[in-house]
Write an enzyme that holds these catalytic residues in place. Structure first.
Site, PDB file in Angstrom:
ATOM      1  N   GLU A   1     -36.272  80.479  51.559  1.00  0.00           N
ATOM      2  CA  GLU A   1     -37.440  80.476  50.666  1.00  0.00           C
ATOM      3  C   GLU A   1     -38.492  79.589  51.288  1.00  0.00           C
ATOM      4  OE1 GLU A   1     -36.918  79.053  46.597  1.00  0.00           O
ATOM      5  OE2 GLU A   1     -34.904  79.880  46.561  1.00  0.00           O
TER       6      GLU A   1
ATOM      7  N   GLU B   1     -43.283  84.751  38.484  1.00  0.00           N
ATOM      8  CA  GLU B   1     -42.185  84.820  37.512  1.00  0.00           C
ATOM      9  C   GLU B   1     -42.552  83.933  36.325  1.00  0.00           C
ATOM     10  OE1 GLU B   1     -38.017  84.902  39.369  1.00  0.00           O
ATOM     11  OE2 GLU B   1     -39.225  83.916  40.896  1.00  0.00           O
TER      12      GLU B   1
ATOM     13  N   LYS C   1     -40.018  81.175  34.792  1.00  0.00           N
ATOM     14  CA  LYS C   1     -39.457  80.036  35.529  1.00  0.00           C
ATOM     15  C   LYS C   1     -39.763  78.730  34.810  1.00  0.00           C
ATOM     16  CE  LYS C   1     -37.921  79.794  39.212  1.00  0.00           C
ATOM     17  NZ  LYS C   1     -38.445  79.995  40.567  1.00  0.00           N
TER      18      LYS C   1
ATOM     19  N   GLU D   1     -44.721  76.569  39.540  1.00  0.00           N
ATOM     20  CA  GLU D   1     -43.479  77.333  39.752  1.00  0.00           C
ATOM     21  C   GLU D   1     -43.626  78.789  39.320  1.00  0.00           C
ATOM     22  OE1 GLU D   1     -40.636  76.404  41.105  1.00  0.00           O
ATOM     23  OE2 GLU D   1     -40.595  74.216  41.054  1.00  0.00           O
TER      24      GLU D   1
END
Ligand SMILES: *[C@@H]1O[C@H](CO)[C@@H](O)[C@H](O)[C@H]1NC(C)=O
Length: 361
Positions: A282, A333, A336, A342
């Site tokens: 990642e 997302e 998250k 994030e």
């Protein structure tokens, strides 16, 4: 999944520099990288597809979007029974995450139990020739110590299951770490693993070396910058410094990504496993949630990563050894947890348009 490491300060304080094996290990790493080419092609960039979101497109749309952009490699954080067949059907090579929650079972169940799990959870949903890696656990040593004792036994059992199926040469078993697995990373030659993790890491490194699998790390120069903007220059985190920022013996570093990978190389060498290749499972840059999280900065960071991977760039310590990279994340997302940024790592919007100008071909 993929809760990001706050990447303990990149300013460590190690002092020894035992790199006399540097040239030998660079050579060995290059050989291993070539030999393990069956698992992952470091010359192609991959993208992570996390699915902790309420507005995510269906798996087939995600797979089609990857293909439209020339991406043929993806990381999934769990063996999602809808995503696996869609990605496999699109010809995408897949790194399949083995959830932390399954490690207790996989360590206790022995090779036979691991084989049953592998068949019912993964291979029933995607043909073996599309599965390239099993990433066993995610950041267990960072935020899930409960599972730590189960990690290496689970890896051994899954590997034994792959051996039984004749697939161990094609599907590599490893485990993705947070970059806080390094207790020291500055200067890079002082790189050393967190001492409290060595009881798990040493047998894991032996396993990786014996099976030709890479050491997997999640690393976010963005987060290092956010945590320590006084000592980490934005340009250094963003590949934008354009001049040496860190000198380390004869080597110079213009960016934090290279410095982090090489700190990991130094840590591997310190443990006697300098031949183990590194895969970055990642990395990325968010577009919102912090003043440095802009589409412009995300475009700069990720475009540079795409360019480096395409030309097979190594690092100052391993100049001839390409680093396999998976960008985080295909989409934002919104589910998250944690800091606002994030939820804003997506390279694409859910309608398939790009969150910023970037070209993968
Ligand atoms: C694996 O974990 C999932 C949750 O992530 C759980 O539903 C499933 O029962 C677990 N399977 C085994 C065999 O541990």
């Amino acid at each position: 999944m993929a809760i990001h490491s706050p990447s303990k300060s990149y300013l460590g304080n190690g002092n020894s520099n035992g790199l006399c094996w540097r040239h030998v290990t660079v050579f060995v790493a290059a050989l291993l990288a070539a030999a393990s080419g069956a698992a992952g092609d470091p010359g192609k960039i991959g993208i992570c597809h996390g699915r902790v979101g309420s507005n995510l497109p269906p798996p087939a749309a995600a797979a089609a979007l990857l293909r439209q952009n020339g991406i043929t490699k993806a990381r999934l954080f769990l063996p999602d029974q809808a995503v696996l067949p869609a990605f496999a059907a699109a010809g995408i090579d897949i790194m399949v995450g083995v959830p932390n929650e399954n490690l207790t079972f996989l360590s206790a169940a022995g090779p036979k139990g691991a084989l049953r799990w592998l068949q019912s959870s993964v291979l029933a949903h995607a043909p073996a020739d599309r599965v390239r890696y099993l990433a066993v656990g995610n950041e267990v040593l960072y935020n899930n110590q409960f599972y730590a004792p189960h990690l290496v036994p689970a890896m051994h059992n899954l590997h034994a299951a792959l051996v039984a199926l004749g697939l161990d040469g094609k599907i590599k078993v490893s485990s993705a770490h947070a970059s806080s697995v390094l207790a020291a990373s500055y200067p890079p030659s002082a790189g050393a693993f967190d001492a409290t993790s060595l009881a798990v890491l040493r047998p894991m490194l032996r396993f990786l070396a014996d099976t030709g699998a890479p050491f997997m790390v999640n690393t976010y120069p963005f987060i290092s910058y956010v945590n320590d903007p006084v000592n980490v220059q934005l340009g250094y985190a963003l590949f934008g410094a354009g001049e040496p920022v860190v000198s380390d013996g004869a080597l110079v570093y213009t960016n934090l990504f290279d410095a982090t990978v090489d700190a990991l190389v130094a840590a591997l060498e310190r443990e006697g496993f300098g031949g183990v290749p590194i895969a970055v499972t990642e990395t990325g840059w968010p577009t919102a949630g912090h003043q440095a999280a802009t589409p412009q900065n995300a475009a700069a960071y990720n475009a540079k990563m795409v360019e480096r991977v395409a030309r097979g760039a190594g690092t100052p310590l391993r100049p001839g050894v390409p680093v396999e990279v998976f960008l985080f994340d295909l989409y934002d997302e919104d589910g998250k947890p944690g800091a606002e940024f994030e939820r804003h790592f997506g390279i694409f919007r859910s309608d398939g348009s790009k969150a910023y100008d970037i070209n993968f071909m």
